[in-house]
Design a protein around this motif. Structure first.
Motif, PDB file in Angstrom:
ATOM      1  N   HIS A 151     -20.459  -4.470  -3.344  1.00 10.18           N
ATOM      2  CA  HIS A 151     -20.742  -5.040  -4.664  1.00 10.18           C
ATOM      3  C   HIS A 151     -22.173  -4.800  -5.111  1.00 10.18           C
ATOM      4  O   HIS A 151     -22.527  -5.124  -6.246  1.00 10.18           O
ATOM      5  N   LYS A 152     -22.997  -4.231  -4.248  1.00 11.89           N
ATOM      6  CA  LYS A 152     -24.403  -4.027  -4.584  1.00 11.89           C
ATOM      7  C   LYS A 152     -24.770  -2.556  -4.654  1.00 11.89           C
ATOM      8  O   LYS A 152     -25.919  -2.174  -4.488  1.00 11.89           O
ATOM      9  N   GLN A 153     -23.780  -1.728  -4.904  1.00 13.20           N
ATOM     10  CA  GLN A 153     -23.990  -0.297  -5.099  1.00 13.20           C
ATOM     11  C   GLN A 153     -23.111   0.166  -6.244  1.00 13.20           C
ATOM     12  O   GLN A 153     -22.108  -0.463  -6.565  1.00 13.20           O
ATOM     13  N   GLY A 154     -23.506   1.279  -6.856  1.00 11.76           N
ATOM     14  CA  GLY A 154     -22.715   1.813  -7.959  1.00 11.76           C
ATOM     15  C   GLY A 154     -22.737   3.326  -7.983  1.00 11.76           C
ATOM     16  O   GLY A 154     -22.565   3.938  -9.029  1.00 11.76           O
ATOM     17  N   ASP A 155     -22.946   3.934  -6.809  1.00 15.69           N
ATOM     18  CA  ASP A 155     -23.033   5.393  -6.745  1.00 15.69           C
ATOM     19  C   ASP A 155     -21.924   5.944  -5.858  1.00 15.69           C
ATOM     20  O   ASP A 155     -21.464   5.290  -4.919  1.00 15.69           O
ATOM     21  N   MET A 156     -21.498   7.161  -6.160  1.00 19.30           N
ATOM     22  CA  MET A 156     -20.360   7.731  -5.458  1.00 19.30           C
ATOM     23  C   MET A 156     -20.665   8.038  -3.997  1.00 19.30           C
ATOM     24  O   MET A 156     -19.770   7.965  -3.141  1.00 19.30           O
ATOM     25  N   THR A 157     -21.912   8.359  -3.666  1.00 16.95           N
ATOM     26  CA  THR A 157     -22.250   8.618  -2.269  1.00 16.95           C
ATOM     27  C   THR A 157     -21.976   7.386  -1.415  1.00 16.95           C
ATOM     28  O   THR A 157     -21.396   7.476  -0.324  1.00 16.95           O
ATOM     29  N   SER A 158     -22.391   6.221  -1.886  1.00 13.36           N
ATOM     30  CA  SER A 158     -22.110   4.982  -1.156  1.00 13.36           C
ATOM     31  C   SER A 158     -20.615   4.687  -1.134  1.00 13.36           C
ATOM     32  O   SER A 158     -20.044   4.332  -0.094  1.00 13.36           O
ATOM     33  N   MET A 159     -19.961   4.862  -2.298  1.00  9.03           N
ATOM     34  CA  MET A 159     -18.551   4.515  -2.389  1.00  9.03           C
ATOM     35  C   MET A 159     -17.697   5.413  -1.513  1.00  9.03           C
ATOM     36  O   MET A 159     -16.681   4.977  -0.960  1.00  9.03           O
ATOM     37  N   ASN A 160     -18.103   6.678  -1.363  1.00  9.59           N
ATOM     38  CA  ASN A 160     -17.350   7.597  -0.507  1.00  9.59           C
ATOM     39  C   ASN A 160     -17.198   7.064   0.904  1.00  9.59           C
ATOM     40  O   ASN A 160     -16.153   7.249   1.542  1.00  9.59           O
ATOM     41  N   ALA A 203     -24.188  14.739   0.844  1.00  7.89           N
ATOM     42  CA  ALA A 203     -25.594  15.010   0.542  1.00  7.89           C
ATOM     43  C   ALA A 203     -26.515  13.842   0.835  1.00  7.89           C
ATOM     44  O   ALA A 203     -27.676  14.041   1.186  1.00  7.89           O
ATOM     45  N   GLY A 204     -26.038  12.615   0.699  1.00  8.39           N
ATOM     46  CA  GLY A 204     -26.916  11.468   0.860  1.00  8.39           C
ATOM     47  C   GLY A 204     -26.320  10.401   1.750  1.00  8.39           C
ATOM     48  O   GLY A 204     -25.179  10.495   2.227  1.00  8.39           O
ATOM     49  N   ASP A 205     -27.114   9.356   1.982  1.00  9.11           N
ATOM     50  CA  ASP A 205     -26.708   8.215   2.788  1.00  9.11           C
ATOM     51  C   ASP A 205     -26.333   7.074   1.843  1.00  9.11           C
ATOM     52  O   ASP A 205     -26.894   6.971   0.749  1.00  9.11           O
ATOM     53  N   PRO A 206     -25.401   6.204   2.227  1.00  8.56           N
ATOM     54  CA  PRO A 206     -25.120   5.038   1.391  1.00  8.56           C
ATOM     55  C   PRO A 206     -26.381   4.206   1.165  1.00  8.56           C
ATOM     56  O   PRO A 206     -27.268   4.161   2.018  1.00  8.56           O
ATOM     57  N   LYS A 207     -26.438   3.550   0.019  1.00 12.20           N
ATOM     58  CA  LYS A 207     -27.587   2.682  -0.268  1.00 12.20           C
ATOM     59  C   LYS A 207     -27.485   1.367   0.470  1.00 12.20           C
ATOM     60  O   LYS A 207     -28.493   0.746   0.816  1.00 12.20           O
ATOM     61  N   THR A 208     -26.273   0.905   0.688  1.00 14.12           N
ATOM     62  CA  THR A 208     -26.041  -0.395   1.311  1.00 14.12           C
ATOM     63  C   THR A 208     -24.620  -0.424   1.836  1.00 14.12           C
ATOM     64  O   THR A 208     -23.772   0.368   1.422  1.00 14.12           O
ATOM     65  N   VAL A 267     -18.509   0.125  12.775  1.00 12.30           N
ATOM     66  CA  VAL A 267     -19.020   0.134  14.144  1.00 12.30           C
ATOM     67  C   VAL A 267     -20.535   0.004  14.129  1.00 12.30           C
ATOM     68  O   VAL A 267     -21.108  -0.946  14.647  1.00 12.30           O
ATOM     69  N   ARG A 268     -21.206   0.940  13.482  1.00  7.07           N
ATOM     70  CA  ARG A 268     -22.674   0.842  13.356  1.00  7.07           C
ATOM     71  C   ARG A 268     -23.142   1.798  12.267  1.00  7.07           C
ATOM     72  O   ARG A 268     -22.479   2.780  11.950  1.00  7.07           O
ATOM     73  N   TRP A 269     -24.295   1.465  11.724  1.00  2.00           N
ATOM     74  CA  TRP A 269     -24.940   2.307  10.715  1.00  2.00           C
ATOM     75  C   TRP A 269     -26.388   2.518  11.115  1.00  2.00           C
ATOM     76  O   TRP A 269     -27.160   1.562  11.195  1.00  2.00           O
ATOM     77  N   GLN A 270     -26.729   3.752  11.389  1.00  2.00           N
ATOM     78  CA  GLN A 270     -28.105   4.151  11.632  1.00  2.00           C
ATOM     79  C   GLN A 270     -28.573   4.867  10.370  1.00  2.00           C
ATOM     80  O   GLN A 270     -28.201   6.021  10.128  1.00  2.00           O
TER      81      GLN A 270
END
Length: 524
Positions: free
Chosen positions: A66-75, A57-62, A212-215
């Motif tokens: 160590h600077k995130q705490g949400d499952m979308t980023s962790m996934n 559903a979403g994009d990682p925050k970062t 590789v890359r993050w857009q």
């Protein structure tokens, strides 16, 4: 034209669902049909190569774990980074970067590390890296939102493959907490060279895939790491893309732009049933939803009778049947089934509008009252349904919807009233321990606590600090009974993990639904 015939067939099935949504006076607006059909003669795009494309559903925050705490980023990040421990498919704790761990007294956990592990840049992953990583999370300058390591006060290196993690008090589930957010290990030399900003632009981990890359808001692309300690992944490339709209993500699935859509709502899944080229997989999950009630401010919710009335009024079984398509399980008192501490002797509230109205009258609200219910807009259907159920008892809860980013910021702020009198929330409970469900929102000094109770504080201390599993279990049982009696929450349900896929991927998640894709395969 075959897709159009399938769509008409699905449309003919929808009146029964609309009738179901009206059960007991519950009326929830049906979602629009997902825009997955493009017209006659259109064929799905081919997915060339051994590439797995995943939508959530979403994009990682970062890219800095160590600077995130949400499952979308962790996934996404869990595929580039390893943790000290991990949950196996049997949901039991297993070795990852740490081969073993033992408690040495009441304030030290010793971890023995896996030899020969290197970061993607060749830097060794050793005891010094573990010490650096944990202490980086704890450093106030990092501004990490990760809360699981609150009792850790430092780490000492015993030898190159052994570390001692020191705590201020005994933390019985510290190894569990190091299986995800708090346990990510990063390369100290590389970070010293490039700095935090450079690291976030090009992350380096020990995980099965390399960056590789993050857009941002488009795609995150990773490549298989042949030197991973567990062996090379079975797919060559892994691509994550954000698809905040379920309809667009399902369109991407049918067109071949993605192979797997994760985190589907039951509504979206129901609307996809019957469409060609799409398979639905459902697994029992542990993510638990609830209403948080602000008991700290003057108003109706300060009265226990009112809070109990809300629990009687919200017909959770009807909510599960009518809105979630049966793809969830009722939770009696916050802790979900499958988590340590769940007490099967605690039964849910009886669902009775009459009982709710009687309690409201006893509390001085014979005609009900007006309030608000805040939710993320991704949960709009659930929030509207709960509002409808409450209205039957005379509680008129106006739904306030926020975009997910704003909602998350307010949820984790120090302002206990930032989300209003009532808000709809959910916890993943990824440690499979009741502590994860309760840690932030029960004890009086925690950031999401809106209920101050000395007995609850005492029981939280026992279940968080005791070295005796039986004593912890008793504390959890007493907490659940106390939560039922005082009703500072309206516990709702633990929702199934629902995925849509085409015929290419083969993969199965654990109950937490983490998108760790090393074991995934592509059929060719």
């Amino acid at each position: 034209m075959e897709r159009l015939r399938q769509a008409r067939s699905v449309d003919r099935m929808r009146p029964a669902r609309r009738d179901l949504l009206r059960l007991g006076g519950l009326l929830i607006p049906a979602l629009a049909a997902p825009a997955v059909l493009t017209g006659c003669g259109t064929s799905p795009a081919s997915s060339a190569g051994n590439i797995l494309r995943v939508a959530q559903a979403g994009d990682p925050k970062t890219m800095d774990p160590h600077k995130q705490g949400d499952m979308t980023s962790m996934n996404a990040l869990i595929n580039m980074f390893d943790t000290l421990t991990m949950r196996g498919m049997d949901n039991l704790l297993q070795p990852r970067l740490a081969l073993s761990w033992t408690a040495r007294g009441s304030a030290t956990w010793r971890f023995t590390l896996r030899p020969g592990v290197t970061f993607h840049n060749g830097e060794p992953c050793d005891a010094a890296a573990v010490k650096f990583s944990i202490e980086r999370v704890l450093d106030p300058a990092t501004k990490s939102p990760i809360v699981e390591l609150r009792y850790v006060k430092g780490v000492s290196v015993v030898d190159p493959l052994t570390v001692d993690v020191h705590t201020s008090v005994h933390d019985p589930i510290l190894p569990d907490k190091l299986s995800l957010f708090g346990g990510v290990i990063v390369p100290p030399r590389h970070l010293a060279l490039v700095g935090d900003a450079g690291f976030a632009e090009h992350p380096v981990g020990t995980g099965p895939f390399t960056f590789v890359r993050w857009q941002r808001d488009h795609e995150l692309r990773m490549r298989a790491f042949p030197g991973h300690w567990q062996g090379r992944p079975r797919v060559d490339e892994l691509v994550f893309s954000p698809q905040p709209n379920p309809s667009s993500s399902l369109a991407a699935l049918q067109s071949g732009q993605v192979d797997l859509v994760a985190g589907l709502t039951p509504d979206a899944a129901q609307q996809l049933e019957g469409y060609g080229g799409v398979r639905l997989d459902g697994y029992t999950g542990i993510r638990t939803s609830y209403l948080s009630l602000n008991t700290l401010e003057n108003g109706p919710l300060k009265d226990r009778r009112v809070r109990r009335a809300l629990n009687h009024a919200v017909d959770v079984p009807l909510l599960i049947k009518a809105v979630l398509g049966g793809k969830a399980t009722e939770v009696p008192a916050m802790i979900p089934r499958g988590a340590f501490g769940f007490d099967p002797s605690v039964t849910p509230f009886t669902r009775s509008v009459d009982t709710a109205r009687r309690l409201l009258a006893e509390a001085g609200y014979p005609h009900g009252f007006s309030t608000s219910l805040t939710a993320s807009n991704v949960d709009s259907n659930i929030a509207e349904a709960i509002s409808g159920l409450l209205s039957r008892a005379g509680v008129h809860a106006r739904v306030k919807l926020l975009d997910p980013g704003t909602y998350a910021d307010r949820l984790t702020s120090d302002d206990h009233g930032a989300l209003g009198p009532m808000y709809l929330a959910a916890s993943t409970v990824w440690t499979l321990d009741g502590e994860s469900m309760l840690q932030s929102n029960v004890r009086s000094d925690r950031r999401q606590s809106r209920w101050h109770n000395k007995d609850a504080d005492r029981l939280i201390d026992i279940e968080e600090l005791s070295e005796d599993p039986a004593e912890r279990k008793r504390a959890f049982a007493d907490l659940q009974r106390l939560i039922q009696r005082e009703a500072p929450f309206v516990p709702l349900y633990q929702i199934d993990n629902i995925y849509a896929r085409n015929n290419r991927p083969r993969w199965k998640p654990g109950s937490a639904g983490v998108l760790a894709m090393q074991s995934a395969e592509i059929s060719r």
